[in-house]
Motif scaffolding. Structure first.
Motif, PDB file in Angstrom:
ATOM      1  N   ILE A 112      13.127   7.995   1.686  1.00  0.00           N
ATOM      2  CA  ILE A 112      12.692   7.563   3.012  1.00  0.00           C
ATOM      3  C   ILE A 112      11.935   6.244   2.936  1.00  0.00           C
ATOM      4  N   VAL A 113      11.002   6.149   1.980  1.00  0.00           N
ATOM      5  CA  VAL A 113      10.167   4.952   1.878  1.00  0.00           C
ATOM      6  C   VAL A 113      10.982   3.728   1.465  1.00  0.00           C
ATOM      7  N   VAL A 114      11.876   3.899   0.491  1.00  0.00           N
ATOM      8  CA  VAL A 114      12.592   2.750  -0.067  1.00  0.00           C
ATOM      9  C   VAL A 114      13.759   2.326   0.806  1.00  0.00           C
ATOM     10  N   PHE A 115      14.533   3.302   1.292  1.00  0.00           N
ATOM     11  CA  PHE A 115      15.780   2.964   1.962  1.00  0.00           C
ATOM     12  C   PHE A 115      15.694   2.991   3.490  1.00  0.00           C
ATOM     13  N   LEU A 116      14.724   3.673   4.045  1.00  0.00           N
ATOM     14  CA  LEU A 116      14.640   3.771   5.499  1.00  0.00           C
ATOM     15  C   LEU A 116      13.492   2.954   6.079  1.00  0.00           C
ATOM     16  N   LEU A 131       9.205  18.251  -6.707  1.00  0.00           N
ATOM     17  CA  LEU A 131      10.154  17.197  -7.076  1.00  0.00           C
ATOM     18  C   LEU A 131      11.051  16.838  -5.900  1.00  0.00           C
ATOM     19  N   GLY A 132      11.530  17.831  -5.170  1.00  0.00           N
ATOM     20  CA  GLY A 132      12.386  17.558  -4.023  1.00  0.00           C
ATOM     21  C   GLY A 132      11.661  16.763  -2.940  1.00  0.00           C
ATOM     22  N   ILE A 133      10.397  17.113  -2.693  1.00  0.00           N
ATOM     23  CA  ILE A 133       9.618  16.383  -1.688  1.00  0.00           C
ATOM     24  C   ILE A 133       9.398  14.946  -2.116  1.00  0.00           C
ATOM     25  N   LEU A 134       9.104  14.728  -3.405  1.00  0.00           N
ATOM     26  CA  LEU A 134       8.883  13.368  -3.895  1.00  0.00           C
ATOM     27  C   LEU A 134      10.164  12.538  -3.843  1.00  0.00           C
ATOM     28  N   VAL A 135      11.289  13.143  -4.210  1.00  0.00           N
ATOM     29  CA  VAL A 135      12.559  12.419  -4.136  1.00  0.00           C
ATOM     30  C   VAL A 135      12.894  12.061  -2.693  1.00  0.00           C
ATOM     31  N   LEU A 136      12.719  13.010  -1.801  1.00  0.00           N
ATOM     32  CA  LEU A 136      12.992  12.747  -0.385  1.00  0.00           C
ATOM     33  C   LEU A 136      12.054  11.671   0.157  1.00  0.00           C
ATOM     34  N   SER A 137      10.788  11.736  -0.227  1.00  0.00           N
ATOM     35  CA  SER A 137       9.833  10.710   0.214  1.00  0.00           C
ATOM     36  C   SER A 137      10.204   9.339  -0.322  1.00  0.00           C
ATOM     37  N   LEU A 193       0.827  -1.204   0.000  1.00  0.00           N
ATOM     38  CA  LEU A 193       0.000   0.000   0.000  1.00  0.00           C
ATOM     39  C   LEU A 193       0.864   1.258   0.000  1.00  0.00           C
ATOM     40  N   LEU A 194       1.930   1.241   0.775  1.00  0.00           N
ATOM     41  CA  LEU A 194       2.827   2.395   0.841  1.00  0.00           C
ATOM     42  C   LEU A 194       3.520   2.612  -0.498  1.00  0.00           C
ATOM     43  N   LEU A 195       3.911   1.533  -1.149  1.00  0.00           N
ATOM     44  CA  LEU A 195       4.566   1.640  -2.451  1.00  0.00           C
ATOM     45  C   LEU A 195       3.599   2.156  -3.514  1.00  0.00           C
ATOM     46  N   LEU A 196       2.351   1.700  -3.478  1.00  0.00           N
ATOM     47  CA  LEU A 196       1.354   2.183  -4.430  1.00  0.00           C
ATOM     48  C   LEU A 196       1.048   3.661  -4.208  1.00  0.00           C
ATOM     49  N   CYS A 197       1.005   4.081  -2.958  1.00  0.00           N
ATOM     50  CA  CYS A 197       0.780   5.499  -2.670  1.00  0.00           C
ATOM     51  C   CYS A 197       1.933   6.360  -3.180  1.00  0.00           C
ATOM     52  N   LEU A 198       3.147   5.855  -3.040  1.00  0.00           N
ATOM     53  CA  LEU A 198       4.307   6.588  -3.547  1.00  0.00           C
ATOM     54  C   LEU A 198       4.258   6.699  -5.067  1.00  0.00           C
ATOM     55  N   LEU A 199       3.894   5.610  -5.731  1.00  0.00           N
ATOM     56  CA  LEU A 199       3.785   5.635  -7.185  1.00  0.00           C
ATOM     57  C   LEU A 199       2.683   6.594  -7.637  1.00  0.00           C
ATOM     58  N   ALA A 200       1.547   6.567  -6.948  1.00  0.00           N
ATOM     59  CA  ALA A 200       0.453   7.468  -7.295  1.00  0.00           C
ATOM     60  C   ALA A 200       0.853   8.930  -7.089  1.00  0.00           C
ATOM     61  N   LEU A 209       2.916   9.994 -10.060  1.00  0.00           N
ATOM     62  CA  LEU A 209       2.134  10.124 -11.294  1.00  0.00           C
ATOM     63  C   LEU A 209       1.237  11.358 -11.280  1.00  0.00           C
ATOM     64  N   PHE A 210       0.489  11.552 -10.175  1.00  0.00           N
ATOM     65  CA  PHE A 210      -0.552  12.563 -10.169  1.00  0.00           C
ATOM     66  C   PHE A 210      -0.090  13.919  -9.623  1.00  0.00           C
ATOM     67  N   LEU A 211       0.983  13.931  -8.847  1.00  0.00           N
ATOM     68  CA  LEU A 211       1.452  15.201  -8.306  1.00  0.00           C
ATOM     69  C   LEU A 211       2.596  15.805  -9.101  1.00  0.00           C
ATOM     70  N   TYR A 212       3.219  15.019  -9.984  1.00  0.00           N
ATOM     71  CA  TYR A 212       4.346  15.572 -10.732  1.00  0.00           C
ATOM     72  C   TYR A 212       4.288  15.256 -12.228  1.00  0.00           C
ATOM     73  N   MET A 213       4.273  13.964 -12.594  1.00  0.00           N
ATOM     74  CA  MET A 213       4.419  13.611 -14.007  1.00  0.00           C
ATOM     75  C   MET A 213       3.255  14.103 -14.856  1.00  0.00           C
ATOM     76  N   PHE A 214       2.022  13.883 -14.382  1.00  0.00           N
ATOM     77  CA  PHE A 214       0.853  14.217 -15.185  1.00  0.00           C
ATOM     78  C   PHE A 214       0.074  15.402 -14.631  1.00  0.00           C
ATOM     79  N   ARG A 215       0.720  16.215 -13.846  1.00  0.00           N
ATOM     80  CA  ARG A 215       0.104  17.463 -13.394  1.00  0.00           C
ATOM     81  C   ARG A 215       0.603  18.591 -14.275  1.00  0.00           C
TER      82      ARG A 215
END
Length: 212
Positions: free
Chosen positions: A146-150, A137-143, A102-109, A112-118
């Protein structure tokens, strides 16, 4: 006595929540269409599954060099099937951990919706604060970091891929490739993901057009 003129009233959101950010729907639909067609094109090169488990073609390799030769030959022939096996192992690993999935799907969404297709002319407003594209972009990269490595998601993804790759290597080492015949065109093929090359550029262009 004349009544005072009526002043125009502008309705603005003062709730402080997440703004309704318009999404480039045509670009997103084009992305899904190209992704679907690319996947179908890739699976069109899949070998019959019974060829992987044919009993007469399973034997232990005599030495390491023969095992490496078998793995390389089987990887070239069964590349779509092997990628499917690795993806299935990874999917099972994620499904067995629903919170991580669920966390990974939220990150992907979010990507997609907050950067790539906005659309770039529609600013992102969260709790009354406007974020620029660079800040988003900075917030998404930081997130993502955090999600993947921490969290446990990173180790879950790595372990799933390694287990799937181990299964593929084990099968490739024990599968005798003498009865496999590769076409000359397929021998020149750079790899499994080559079928995505034709759709990758248009997809990136569609995402870039959505940002304009």
């Amino acid at each position: 006595m004349a009544s005072p003129p009526t002043l125009p009233i502008s309705q603005s959101s003062t709730g402080g929540g997440l703004s309704q950010t318009p999404i480039a729907t045509p670009a997103f639909r084009a992305f899904l269409s190209r992704l679907s067609s690319s996947v179908r094109q890739g699976f069109a090169h899949r070998r019959p599954w019974y060829e992987l488990v044919e009993r007469n073609s399973i034997a232990r390799p005599d030495n390491l060099s023969e095992a490496v030769f078998r793995i390389r030959r089987n990887l070239s022939y069964f590349r779509v099937n092997y990628i499917t096996v690795i993806a299935s192992v990874l999917a099972i690993s994620l499904i067995s951990h629903p919170f991580s999935l669920l966390l990974l799907l939220c990150l992907l969404a979010a990507w997609l919706f907050l950067y790539m297709f906005r659309q770039s002319d529609q600013p992102l407003v969260i709790f009354g604060r406007t974020f620029s594209d660079r800040e988003t972009l900075g917030i998404l990269v930081l997130s993502t970091i955090i999600v993947v490595f921490l969290t446990s998601i990173g180790s879950l993804l790595i372990s799933g891929v390694l287990v799937g790759f181990a299964v593929v290597c084990a099968h490739g080492a024990f599968r005798i490739p003498e009865d496999l015949f590769l076409d000359e065109q397929e021998q020149v093929n750079p790899g499994f993901l080559s079928f995505l090359g034709g759709a990758a550029a248009p997809t990136v262009a569609a995402a870039a057009a959505a940002r304009v």
